[in-house]
Motif scaffolding. Sequence first.
Motif, mmCIF file in Angstrom:
data_model
loop_
_atom_site.group_PDB
_atom_site.id
_atom_site.type_symbol
_atom_site.label_atom_id
_atom_site.label_comp_id
_atom_site.label_asym_id
_atom_site.label_seq_id
_atom_site.Cartn_x
_atom_site.Cartn_y
_atom_site.Cartn_z
ATOM 1 N N PHE A 58 9.904 1.240 -1.126
ATOM 2 C CA PHE A 58 11.117 1.633 -0.830
ATOM 3 C C PHE A 58 11.670 2.361 -2.110
ATOM 4 N N ASN A 59 10.997 2.976 -3.031
ATOM 5 C CA ASN A 59 10.426 3.920 -3.909
ATOM 6 C C ASN A 59 11.413 5.382 -3.549
ATOM 7 N N ASN A 60 11.395 5.704 -2.259
ATOM 8 C CA ASN A 60 11.121 6.777 -0.848
ATOM 9 C C ASN A 60 12.396 6.781 -0.247
ATOM 10 N N HIS A 61 13.533 7.412 -1.091
ATOM 11 C CA HIS A 61 14.754 7.044 -0.401
ATOM 12 C C HIS A 61 14.444 7.183 1.620
ATOM 13 N N ALA A 62 13.267 7.774 1.957
ATOM 14 C CA ALA A 62 13.579 8.552 3.279
ATOM 15 C C ALA A 62 12.476 7.340 4.248
ATOM 16 N N ALA A 63 11.974 6.412 3.407
ATOM 17 C CA ALA A 63 11.230 5.427 3.600
ATOM 18 C C ALA A 63 12.424 4.328 3.968
ATOM 19 N N ARG A 64 13.439 4.389 3.077
ATOM 20 C CA ARG A 64 13.835 3.670 3.107
ATOM 21 C C ARG A 64 15.062 3.511 4.141
ATOM 22 N N GLU A 65 15.156 4.466 4.447
ATOM 23 C CA GLU A 65 16.374 4.916 5.259
ATOM 24 C C GLU A 65 15.725 5.107 7.036
ATOM 25 N N ILE A 66 14.137 4.888 6.703
ATOM 26 C CA ILE A 66 13.668 4.511 7.892
ATOM 27 C C ILE A 66 13.133 3.303 8.371
ATOM 28 N N PHE A 67 12.824 2.487 7.658
ATOM 29 C CA PHE A 67 12.806 0.898 7.577
ATOM 30 C C PHE A 67 14.189 0.385 8.364
ATOM 31 N N LEU A 68 15.476 0.864 7.425
ATOM 32 C CA LEU A 68 16.812 -0.040 7.536
ATOM 33 C C LEU A 68 17.175 0.937 8.827
ATOM 34 N N SER A 69 16.880 1.634 9.405
ATOM 35 C CA SER A 69 17.407 1.774 10.791
ATOM 36 C C SER A 69 16.950 1.586 12.326
ATOM 37 N N LEU A 70 15.656 0.750 11.564
ATOM 38 C CA LEU A 70 14.792 0.593 12.775
ATOM 39 C C LEU A 70 15.017 -0.699 13.357
ATOM 40 N N LYS A 71 14.816 -1.170 14.240
ATOM 41 C CA LYS A 71 14.945 -2.277 14.804
ATOM 42 C C LYS A 71 14.652 -3.822 14.016
ATOM 43 N N VAL A 72 15.015 -4.956 14.151
ATOM 44 C CA VAL A 72 14.141 -5.617 13.267
ATOM 45 C C VAL A 72 12.865 -5.694 13.758
ATOM 46 N N GLY A 73 12.574 -6.255 14.832
ATOM 47 C CA GLY A 73 10.874 -6.486 16.056
ATOM 48 C C GLY A 73 9.925 -5.206 15.729
ATOM 49 N N LYS A 74 10.421 -3.840 15.121
ATOM 50 C CA LYS A 74 9.610 -3.005 15.031
ATOM 51 C C LYS A 74 10.058 -2.849 13.378
ATOM 52 N N ARG A 75 10.357 -2.987 12.328
ATOM 53 C CA ARG A 75 9.902 -2.736 10.920
ATOM 54 C C ARG A 75 8.926 -3.309 10.356
ATOM 55 N N LEU A 76 8.167 -4.343 11.081
ATOM 56 C CA LEU A 76 6.505 -4.810 10.287
ATOM 57 C C LEU A 76 5.719 -4.145 10.695
ATOM 58 N N THR A 77 5.847 -3.342 11.997
ATOM 59 C CA THR A 77 4.764 -2.864 13.072
ATOM 60 C C THR A 77 4.863 -1.603 11.589
ATOM 61 N N TRP A 78 6.288 -0.894 11.658
ATOM 62 C CA TRP A 78 5.929 -0.180 11.004
ATOM 63 C C TRP A 78 5.860 -0.139 9.488
ATOM 64 N N LEU A 79 5.648 -0.646 8.860
ATOM 65 C CA LEU A 79 5.298 -1.053 7.794
ATOM 66 C C LEU A 79 3.904 -1.411 7.684
ATOM 67 N N ILE A 80 3.353 -2.081 8.374
ATOM 68 C CA ILE A 80 2.096 -2.512 8.238
ATOM 69 C C ILE A 80 1.386 -0.790 8.653
ATOM 70 N N GLY A 81 1.744 0.000 9.423
ATOM 71 C CA GLY A 81 0.876 1.546 9.544
ATOM 72 C C GLY A 81 1.394 2.142 8.798
ATOM 73 N N LYS A 82 1.944 2.232 8.124
ATOM 74 C CA LYS A 82 3.194 3.038 6.864
ATOM 75 C C LYS A 82 1.067 2.921 5.334
ATOM 76 N N LEU A 83 1.265 1.349 5.505
ATOM 77 C CA LEU A 83 0.648 1.075 4.375
ATOM 78 C C LEU A 83 -1.140 1.278 5.163
ATOM 79 N N SER A 84 -0.972 1.236 6.216
ATOM 80 C CA SER A 84 -2.283 1.089 6.886
ATOM 81 C C SER A 84 -2.948 2.598 5.581
ATOM 82 N N GLY A 85 -2.241 3.750 5.866
ATOM 83 C CA GLY A 85 -3.023 5.070 5.623
ATOM 84 C C GLY A 85 -2.664 6.351 7.177
ATOM 85 N N PRO A 86 -2.826 7.391 7.109
ATOM 86 C CA PRO A 86 -3.120 8.476 8.619
ATOM 87 C C PRO A 86 -3.645 7.160 9.941
ATOM 88 N N PRO A 87 -3.635 7.645 10.277
ATOM 89 C CA PRO A 87 -4.629 7.397 11.966
ATOM 90 C C PRO A 87 -6.034 7.855 11.781
#
Length: 143
Positions: A114-143
């Motif tokens: 959340f120190n990254n403005h773009a990441a904050r904007e994406i996180f808050l713009s996502l539907k509530v049900g997709k936020r956790l999935t997005w977070l886990i994907g961002k934190l696990s690193g590149p696919p």
Amino acid sequence: MHKDRLPNSLSHPQPSPLSQEELSYSVSEEGPDSNEQEILQSGSSLTNIYRKRGRKGVDGAIAKAISEMAAASRLRASAIEKCNGNFTITGCIRALDELEGVNDQVYYAALDLFNNHAAREIFLSLKVGKRLTWLIGKLSGPP
């Protein structure tokens, strides 16, 4: 030579040059009369007035342009601040706290994200049900 034509010297008479005496006489020795002096003085004072008005007009136009640029800059700064205010770290933490199933590792990693403005904007713009999935994907690193 034709009768209709005159020699060049006769068809275009040249003006006779004036002597220095005649020139000095044509410009009055007394100087300009009072009417001429008034005209000359009023003409020079009008020129000065127009110069001053012209300078004031330019100065006023420059001042107006600077004022308009400052107002536009303040408006832009206000809009940016408002936009940034919509995606604050505090807002992200509140939204993160509302999510169910977030483990501590994901939670604390998300705080760093959340120190990254773009990441904050994406996180808050996502539907509530997709936020956790997005977070886990961002934190696990590149696919």
